[in-house]
Design a protein around this motif. Sequence first.
Motif, PDB file in Angstrom:
ATOM      1  N   THR A   5       0.839  -1.195   0.000  1.00 42.68           N
ATOM      2  CA  THR A   5       0.000   0.000   0.000  1.00 42.68           C
ATOM      3  C   THR A   5       0.878   1.249   0.000  1.00 42.68           C
ATOM      4  N   PRO A   6       0.761   2.118  -0.997  1.00 43.45           N
ATOM      5  CA  PRO A   6       1.620   3.300  -1.048  1.00 43.45           C
ATOM      6  C   PRO A   6       1.230   4.327   0.012  1.00 43.45           C
ATOM      7  N   PRO A   7       2.163   5.173   0.400  1.00 42.80           N
ATOM      8  CA  PRO A   7       1.838   6.239   1.362  1.00 42.80           C
ATOM      9  C   PRO A   7       0.961   7.303   0.708  1.00 42.80           C
ATOM     10  N   GLY A   8       0.450   8.202   1.530  1.00 45.14           N
ATOM     11  CA  GLY A   8      -0.448   9.240   1.022  1.00 45.14           C
ATOM     12  C   GLY A   8       0.274  10.314   0.230  1.00 45.14           C
ATOM     13  N   VAL A   9      -0.502  11.301  -0.198  1.00 47.27           N
ATOM     14  CA  VAL A   9       0.027  12.410  -0.993  1.00 47.27           C
ATOM     15  C   VAL A   9       0.606  13.471  -0.073  1.00 47.27           C
ATOM     16  N   VAL A  10       1.771  13.977  -0.434  1.00 45.13           N
ATOM     17  CA  VAL A  10       2.443  15.013   0.346  1.00 45.13           C
ATOM     18  C   VAL A  10       1.777  16.368   0.071  1.00 45.13           C
ATOM     19  N   PHE A  11       1.600  17.156   1.142  1.00 48.49           N
ATOM     20  CA  PHE A  11       1.066  18.513   0.996  1.00 48.49           C
ATOM     21  C   PHE A  11       2.202  19.517   1.132  1.00 48.49           C
ATOM     22  N   LEU A  12       2.435  20.313   0.097  1.00 47.78           N
ATOM     23  CA  LEU A  12       3.490  21.324   0.109  1.00 47.78           C
ATOM     24  C   LEU A  12       3.048  22.516   0.942  1.00 47.78           C
ATOM     25  N   THR A  13       3.989  23.078   1.718  1.00 47.30           N
ATOM     26  CA  THR A  13       3.640  24.212   2.594  1.00 47.30           C
ATOM     27  C   THR A  13       4.288  25.523   2.170  1.00 47.30           C
ATOM     28  N   SER A  14       5.549  25.496   1.809  1.00 44.29           N
ATOM     29  CA  SER A  14       6.185  26.750   1.378  1.00 44.29           C
ATOM     30  C   SER A  14       7.379  26.460   0.473  1.00 44.29           C
ATOM     31  N   PRO A  15       7.620  27.363  -0.478  1.00 45.42           N
ATOM     32  CA  PRO A  15       6.857  28.591  -0.742  1.00 45.42           C
ATOM     33  C   PRO A  15       5.495  28.299  -1.354  1.00 45.42           C
ATOM     34  N   THR A  16       4.597  29.248  -1.249  1.00 47.94           N
ATOM     35  CA  THR A  16       3.299  29.089  -1.882  1.00 47.94           C
ATOM     36  C   THR A  16       3.459  29.151  -3.393  1.00 47.94           C
ATOM     37  N   ASN A  17       2.434  28.714  -4.094  1.00 46.71           N
ATOM     38  CA  ASN A  17       2.515  28.661  -5.556  1.00 46.71           C
ATOM     39  C   ASN A  17       2.722  30.050  -6.151  1.00 46.71           C
ATOM     40  N   GLU A  18       3.704  30.143  -7.066  1.00 46.82           N
ATOM     41  CA  GLU A  18       4.067  31.368  -7.794  1.00 46.82           C
ATOM     42  C   GLU A  18       4.625  32.452  -6.887  1.00 46.82           C
ATOM     43  N   GLN A  19       5.100  32.071  -5.706  1.00 43.48           N
ATOM     44  CA  GLN A  19       5.668  33.059  -4.787  1.00 43.48           C
ATOM     45  C   GLN A  19       7.018  33.546  -5.293  1.00 43.48           C
ATOM     46  N   VAL A  20       7.298  34.829  -5.090  1.00 43.31           N
ATOM     47  CA  VAL A  20       8.603  35.410  -5.409  1.00 43.31           C
ATOM     48  C   VAL A  20       9.494  35.250  -4.182  1.00 43.31           C
ATOM     49  N   VAL A  21      10.674  34.650  -4.380  1.00 43.70           N
ATOM     50  CA  VAL A  21      11.540  34.330  -3.247  1.00 43.70           C
ATOM     51  C   VAL A  21      12.961  34.817  -3.500  1.00 43.70           C
ATOM     52  N   SER A  22      13.695  34.962  -2.406  1.00 41.29           N
ATOM     53  CA  SER A  22      15.120  35.272  -2.521  1.00 41.29           C
ATOM     54  C   SER A  22      15.872  33.989  -2.812  1.00 41.29           C
ATOM     55  N   LYS A  23      17.067  34.127  -3.357  1.00 40.75           N
ATOM     56  CA  LYS A  23      17.877  32.945  -3.648  1.00 40.75           C
ATOM     57  C   LYS A  23      18.213  32.218  -2.350  1.00 40.75           C
TER      58      LYS A  23
END
Length: 316
Positions: A221-239
Amino acid sequence: MIIRKNISQVLLGLVLLSTGCTEFIEPSIEKKNVTLLAPSNGTESAVYAQTFWWEEVDNALQYRLQVATPDFNNPARLILDTIITKSRFSYTLDPGNYQWRVRAENGSSQTPYGKAAFIIQPSSIEDQQVQLQSPANNLITNQSSSVFKWLALFGADKYQLQIDTSNFEDETILFFNKSTPNQEFNVTLTKDKVYRWRVKAMNATVESKWSVIQSVTLDKTPPGVVFLTSPTNEQVVSKNVTLKWEALAEAKKYQLYVFKSDGSSVYSSTFPIILTAATYSFTEGKSGEKLFWQVRAIDEAGNFGAFSEQRSFLIQ
């Protein structure tokens, strides 16, 4: 001033060498000795399954264990030659005269061998116990086909292999119960369960004791789906962006992908990368690049879960 500065540097170097040399230089163990505990020299036993046991050596990374018959000066046969990291090892032998030896090893040195001789006397298999080899005890696997193996027992003609999912409470309804003249049997496990197995030896007149009971767990039985927390989608981030996701209780590892701006080409040879933590510091990338990422979980049995959503971020 220059002389004083040089002297200070030399003194500092000596202090570092005296206080922290073990962090940089592996200690030599060539002058140490391995103390053998059992079977001790001169032992005579009617037990075929012997546990070789010795004292651990400081700074040793592994041990080389060898068993020969009748001894190492005039060996007729080398019975065992193995490398292990623990200070115990069990093995089943036929009746006869033996000598065993152990040396400790690390990456740069080794000790002399410690040696001891012993004798195994013939005995009825009624007093013996079969030694199981594989699958390893408490193994968790996603492979339905498993090869169950054990060591031969002197005086046996065949072996009875039993596998059960109810701890042998009712021997009339076992999952598997067959005899074989061999020391292995390929069995297909059918459901995600804990399977316990044991073996006994037999000949025309008597039977051995049952082996210890070991277990193997089938988990497809495979594990569940991972939920991404950060960065949010299309977020502008520093290197040097930190990628994070929620840890799953059933996950032992995670597989992380980072893609180029097309969303399908891996960003570099670093990816995919296997991680044990639910976070990763991404230090690659250039200003103005839009990158994509996603994660999936891997459980102890080696099952891969479905991928998380794919998110993007823009390096400013």
